[in-house]
Scaffold this motif. Structure first.
Motif, PDB file in Angstrom:
ATOM      1  N   GLY A 216      64.484  53.634 -44.265  1.00 11.89           N
ATOM      2  CA  GLY A 216      63.427  54.067 -45.169  1.00 11.89           C
ATOM      3  C   GLY A 216      62.561  55.181 -44.611  1.00 11.89           C
ATOM      4  O   GLY A 216      61.771  55.771 -45.351  1.00 11.89           O
ATOM      5  N   LEU A 217      62.697  55.486 -43.323  1.00 11.01           N
ATOM      6  CA  LEU A 217      61.946  56.575 -42.722  1.00 11.01           C
ATOM      7  C   LEU A 217      62.716  57.886 -42.871  1.00 11.01           C
ATOM      8  O   LEU A 217      63.953  57.882 -42.946  1.00 11.01           O
ATOM      9  N   PRO A 218      62.017  59.004 -42.892  1.00 13.50           N
ATOM     10  CA  PRO A 218      62.715  60.300 -42.987  1.00 13.50           C
ATOM     11  C   PRO A 218      63.448  60.614 -41.692  1.00 13.50           C
ATOM     12  O   PRO A 218      63.196  60.008 -40.644  1.00 13.50           O
ATOM     13  N   GLU A 219      64.350  61.567 -41.744  1.00 14.07           N
ATOM     14  CA  GLU A 219      65.095  61.973 -40.561  1.00 14.07           C
ATOM     15  C   GLU A 219      64.269  62.829 -39.618  1.00 14.07           C
ATOM     16  O   GLU A 219      64.672  63.048 -38.478  1.00 14.07           O
ATOM     17  N   SER A 220      63.134  63.291 -40.081  1.00 17.67           N
ATOM     18  CA  SER A 220      62.287  64.120 -39.226  1.00 17.67           C
ATOM     19  C   SER A 220      61.616  63.270 -38.144  1.00 17.67           C
ATOM     20  O   SER A 220      61.665  62.033 -38.176  1.00 17.67           O
ATOM     21  N   THR A 221      60.970  63.936 -37.200  1.00 18.79           N
ATOM     22  CA  THR A 221      60.338  63.266 -36.064  1.00 18.79           C
ATOM     23  C   THR A 221      59.233  62.321 -36.509  1.00 18.79           C
ATOM     24  O   THR A 221      58.405  62.675 -37.349  1.00 18.79           O
ATOM     25  N   ILE A 222      59.226  61.123 -35.932  1.00 21.61           N
ATOM     26  CA  ILE A 222      58.125  60.195 -36.169  1.00 21.61           C
ATOM     27  C   ILE A 222      56.987  60.615 -35.248  1.00 21.61           C
ATOM     28  O   ILE A 222      57.155  60.704 -34.030  1.00 21.61           O
ATOM     29  N   GLU A 223      55.821  60.862 -35.817  1.00 26.08           N
ATOM     30  CA  GLU A 223      54.712  61.439 -35.052  1.00 26.08           C
ATOM     31  C   GLU A 223      53.728  60.395 -34.542  1.00 26.08           C
ATOM     32  O   GLU A 223      53.143  60.560 -33.468  1.00 26.08           O
ATOM     33  N   ALA A 224      53.493  59.344 -35.325  1.00 33.41           N
ATOM     34  CA  ALA A 224      52.472  58.357 -34.958  1.00 33.41           C
ATOM     35  C   ALA A 224      52.934  56.971 -35.373  1.00 33.41           C
ATOM     36  O   ALA A 224      53.717  56.814 -36.320  1.00 33.41           O
ATOM     37  N   LEU A 225      52.410  55.959 -34.689  1.00 34.28           N
ATOM     38  CA  LEU A 225      52.802  54.577 -34.936  1.00 34.28           C
ATOM     39  C   LEU A 225      51.590  53.684 -34.699  1.00 34.28           C
ATOM     40  O   LEU A 225      50.821  53.901 -33.766  1.00 34.28           O
ATOM     41  N   ALA A 226      51.392  52.680 -35.559  1.00 31.85           N
ATOM     42  CA  ALA A 226      50.281  51.741 -35.384  1.00 31.85           C
ATOM     43  C   ALA A 226      50.685  50.369 -35.892  1.00 31.85           C
ATOM     44  O   ALA A 226      51.328  50.245 -36.941  1.00 31.85           O
ATOM     45  N   VAL A 227      50.324  49.328 -35.137  1.00 33.19           N
ATOM     46  CA  VAL A 227      50.466  47.946 -35.582  1.00 33.19           C
ATOM     47  C   VAL A 227      49.195  47.586 -36.325  1.00 33.19           C
ATOM     48  O   VAL A 227      48.087  47.775 -35.813  1.00 33.19           O
ATOM     49  N   ASP A 228      49.324  47.088 -37.550  1.00 32.39           N
ATOM     50  CA  ASP A 228      48.161  46.746 -38.353  1.00 32.39           C
ATOM     51  C   ASP A 228      47.354  45.649 -37.655  1.00 32.39           C
ATOM     52  O   ASP A 228      47.897  44.632 -37.207  1.00 32.39           O
ATOM     53  N   ALA A 229      46.042  45.864 -37.573  1.00 28.02           N
ATOM     54  CA  ALA A 229      45.185  44.919 -36.863  1.00 28.02           C
ATOM     55  C   ALA A 229      44.876  43.671 -37.678  1.00 28.02           C
ATOM     56  O   ALA A 229      44.420  42.673 -37.129  1.00 28.02           O
ATOM     57  N   GLN A 230      45.138  43.712 -38.998  1.00 29.60           N
ATOM     58  CA  GLN A 230      44.743  42.604 -39.863  1.00 29.60           C
ATOM     59  C   GLN A 230      45.919  41.815 -40.428  1.00 29.60           C
ATOM     60  O   GLN A 230      45.846  40.595 -40.564  1.00 29.60           O
ATOM     61  N   VAL A 231      47.003  42.488 -40.758  1.00 32.08           N
ATOM     62  CA  VAL A 231      48.113  41.849 -41.476  1.00 32.08           C
ATOM     63  C   VAL A 231      49.313  41.687 -40.545  1.00 32.08           C
ATOM     64  O   VAL A 231      49.888  42.681 -40.088  1.00 32.08           O
ATOM     65  N   PRO A 232      49.743  40.464 -40.238  1.00 34.59           N
ATOM     66  CA  PRO A 232      50.914  40.254 -39.384  1.00 34.59           C
ATOM     67  C   PRO A 232      52.167  40.890 -39.968  1.00 34.59           C
ATOM     68  O   PRO A 232      52.418  40.814 -41.174  1.00 34.59           O
ATOM     69  N   GLY A 233      52.950  41.522 -39.121  1.00 30.52           N
ATOM     70  CA  GLY A 233      54.201  42.132 -39.547  1.00 30.52           C
ATOM     71  C   GLY A 233      54.062  43.497 -40.178  1.00 30.52           C
ATOM     72  O   GLY A 233      55.068  44.149 -40.472  1.00 30.52           O
ATOM     73  N   ARG A 234      52.842  43.972 -40.362  1.00 31.04           N
ATOM     74  CA  ARG A 234      52.650  45.271 -41.020  1.00 31.04           C
ATOM     75  C   ARG A 234      52.525  46.380 -39.978  1.00 31.04           C
ATOM     76  O   ARG A 234      51.776  46.267 -39.007  1.00 31.04           O
ATOM     77  N   LEU A 235      53.279  47.446 -40.191  1.00 34.25           N
ATOM     78  CA  LEU A 235      53.259  48.625 -39.332  1.00 34.25           C
ATOM     79  C   LEU A 235      52.987  49.862 -40.161  1.00 34.25           C
ATOM     80  O   LEU A 235      53.316  49.906 -41.356  1.00 34.25           O
ATOM     81  N   TRP A 236      52.438  50.873 -39.504  1.00 34.25           N
ATOM     82  CA  TRP A 236      52.193  52.169 -40.138  1.00 34.25           C
ATOM     83  C   TRP A 236      52.832  53.252 -39.282  1.00 34.25           C
ATOM     84  O   TRP A 236      52.860  53.161 -38.053  1.00 34.25           O
ATOM     85  N   ALA A 237      53.349  54.276 -39.933  1.00 36.56           N
ATOM     86  CA  ALA A 237      53.950  55.403 -39.217  1.00 36.56           C
ATOM     87  C   ALA A 237      53.610  56.693 -39.950  1.00 36.56           C
ATOM     88  O   ALA A 237      53.395  56.699 -41.173  1.00 36.56           O
ATOM     89  N   GLY A 238      53.555  57.779 -39.203  1.00 38.46           N
ATOM     90  CA  GLY A 238      53.313  59.105 -39.773  1.00 38.46           C
ATOM     91  C   GLY A 238      54.484  60.014 -39.499  1.00 38.46           C
ATOM     92  O   GLY A 238      54.960  60.100 -38.363  1.00 38.46           O
ATOM     93  N   SER A 239      54.965  60.679 -40.547  1.00 39.15           N
ATOM     94  CA  SER A 239      56.089  61.608 -40.412  1.00 39.15           C
ATOM     95  C   SER A 239      56.192  62.461 -41.662  1.00 39.15           C
ATOM     96  O   SER A 239      55.863  62.000 -42.766  1.00 39.15           O
ATOM     97  N   ALA A 240      56.652  63.684 -41.505  1.00 40.58           N
ATOM     98  CA  ALA A 240      56.952  64.561 -42.636  1.00 40.58           C
ATOM     99  C   ALA A 240      55.773  64.691 -43.597  1.00 40.58           C
ATOM    100  O   ALA A 240      55.917  64.634 -44.807  1.00 40.58           O
ATOM    101  N   ASN A 241      54.573  64.826 -43.016  1.00 34.37           N
ATOM    102  CA  ASN A 241      53.379  65.108 -43.798  1.00 34.37           C
ATOM    103  C   ASN A 241      52.916  63.951 -44.681  1.00 34.37           C
ATOM    104  O   ASN A 241      52.169  64.152 -45.633  1.00 34.37           O
ATOM    105  N   ARG A 242      53.336  62.720 -44.326  1.00 31.55           N
ATOM    106  CA  ARG A 242      52.869  61.585 -45.111  1.00 31.55           C
ATOM    107  C   ARG A 242      52.915  60.307 -44.290  1.00 31.55           C
ATOM    108  O   ARG A 242      53.381  60.288 -43.155  1.00 31.55           O
ATOM    109  N   ILE A 243      52.425  59.213 -44.890  1.00 31.45           N
ATOM    110  CA  ILE A 243      52.330  57.926 -44.218  1.00 31.45           C
ATOM    111  C   ILE A 243      53.387  56.978 -44.781  1.00 31.45           C
ATOM    112  O   ILE A 243      53.680  56.977 -45.982  1.00 31.45           O
ATOM    113  N   TYR A 244      53.948  56.148 -43.889  1.00 30.46           N
ATOM    114  CA  TYR A 244      54.937  55.135 -44.264  1.00 30.46           C
ATOM    115  C   TYR A 244      54.431  53.770 -43.813  1.00 30.46           C
ATOM    116  O   TYR A 244      53.718  53.644 -42.810  1.00 30.46           O
TER     117      TYR A 244
END
Length: 391
Positions: A216-244
């Protein structure tokens, strides 16, 4: 003492940034704080004049106790940023890209180009670590208080004794990728997530083996990564000018909301509130914020610097709405380059280098002595002998 002074002299030439008694956020970098998840930002670096805020840590046992890594030193505040002082100036110098408190809040770790340092019993002591562990990109705590992870210049390192000793993590990746980001999910059996050569990877065995998490992530470089501090199992990533976002530990990702308004925006840090409605991003253009689940974005200005890079974005563990963000006048990539080259230079300082430096200083002194004697003789030849007062 001579070696320490020589190191200070070397880094004085290689680093940029100073401390003064003024701060203009429109023209300089610095540290800022919000209590309402990005609505209002105020200076958290009162009395400082910073070239760059590079890293920040909040004491989990005392939210007023802050450590701020700058482009030239480590600073400490015990008043929530109302006043600051420099930590161990004889030991800690150069850009501090990684700093953290240990869970008890009494101990801390930081990385400078000269090595990894540990604060214990009121003093900073250098830890035992391979030279390539410093400077470090990040330090992350494990579920066990003794487990700590560190991203060095390229590789992942681990300590099993709360940061006193470090060793490179031997992994199963066929090549030796460059690790550039690290996050640990403490609610899921100490699961590690990392960005290596621009790809997102996951490990459940403390870094020994890694699995790709790119569905589900783009083929471009993943720039940023964060584990959600509130919701178990939730992750955030930044790539290709948007958030996933992923809600199942990275097994599946989906684009979240709309793309950022300016193409080519590099995301450096991500923070989201408990329902994902409010997001704050640190980017190379500054801070962006959304209050409608990323359907629209606004570049934050006001009291914040304009058109400067933002990188560190840290949450106060004791207050969900409190964030700290740092800006730098110099591009972070350039600060990192200076730190790496400075670290390499220190690594080359040995007995021969010191002998050469001593010989050079001796020649300099002798040259100054003979030049002074020559000038005195020349002056006497023009004006006659120089007479002492009263003769």
């Amino acid at each position: 003492m001579f070696l320490r002074n020589l190191k200070v002299f070397v880094f004085a030439l290689l680093t940029v940034g100073a401390t003064a008694e003024a701060h203009d956020p429109s023209a300089y970098g610095g540290l800022f704080r919000t209590r309402d998840f990005g609505g209002v930002w105020l200076n958290a670096d009162v009395g400082l004049f910073l070239g760059g805020a590079v890293s920040v840590a909040v004491n989990p046992a005392d939210p007023n106790h802050l450590l701020l890594g700058t482009d030239s030193s480590l600073l400490v505040s015990r008043s929530g940023g109302r006043d600051w002082k420099r930590e161990a100036p004889g030991k800690l110098f150069g850009a501090v890209f990684a700093v953290t408190f240990l869970p008890d809040g009494k101990e801390a770790l930081c990385s400078t180009p000269a090595g990894i340092f540990r604060f214990d019993n009121g003093d900073w002591q250098q830890a035992s670590a391979p030279p390539e562990a410093a400077p470090s990109r990040a330090i992350a705590l494990g579920a066990d208080p003794q487990h700590v992870y560190l991203l060095g210049r390229h590789d992942l390192f681990r300590s099993d004794d709360a940061g006193r000793n470090w060793a490179r993590v031997e992994h199963d990746l066929a090549e030796r990728p460059e690790f550039t980001a690290l996050a640990v999910d403490l609610r899921n059996s100490e699961t590690l997530y990392a960005i290596a050569d621009g790809r997102l990877l996951m490990s459940r065995d403390r870094g020994a083996s890694w699995l790709a998490r790119a569905s589900g992530l783009p083929e471009s470089t993943i720039e940023a990564l964060a584990v959600d501090a509130q919701v178990p199992g939730r992750l955030w990533a930044g790539s290709a000018n948007r958030i996933y976002r992923s809600d199942n530990g990275g097994e599946r990702w989906s684009a979240y909301g709309q793309a950022l308004p300016e193409a080519g925006t590099n995301v450096r840090g991500i923070a989201a509130n408990d329902d994902g409605r409010i997001l704050v991003l640190a980017t190379h253009r500054g801070l962006y914020r959304s209050t409608d689940s990323a359907q629209s974005w606004g570049l934050l200005e006001g009291n914040l610097p304009v058109h400067l890079e933002a990188r560190p974005l840290v949450r106060d563990p004791s207050h969900a709405g409190t964030l700290y963000a740092g800006y730098a006048l110099m591009p972070y990539a350039e600060i990192w380059r200076i730190a790496v080259e400075g670290g390499n230079l220190l690594g080359r300082i040995d007995a021969i280098n010191l002998a050469g430096a001593a010989a050079f200083m001796m020649l300099l002194c002798l040259g100054g002595y003979f030049l002074t004697r020559w000038l005195i003789r020349r002056r006497e030849g023009v004006h006659g002998p120089i007479r002492k007062a009263g003769t």
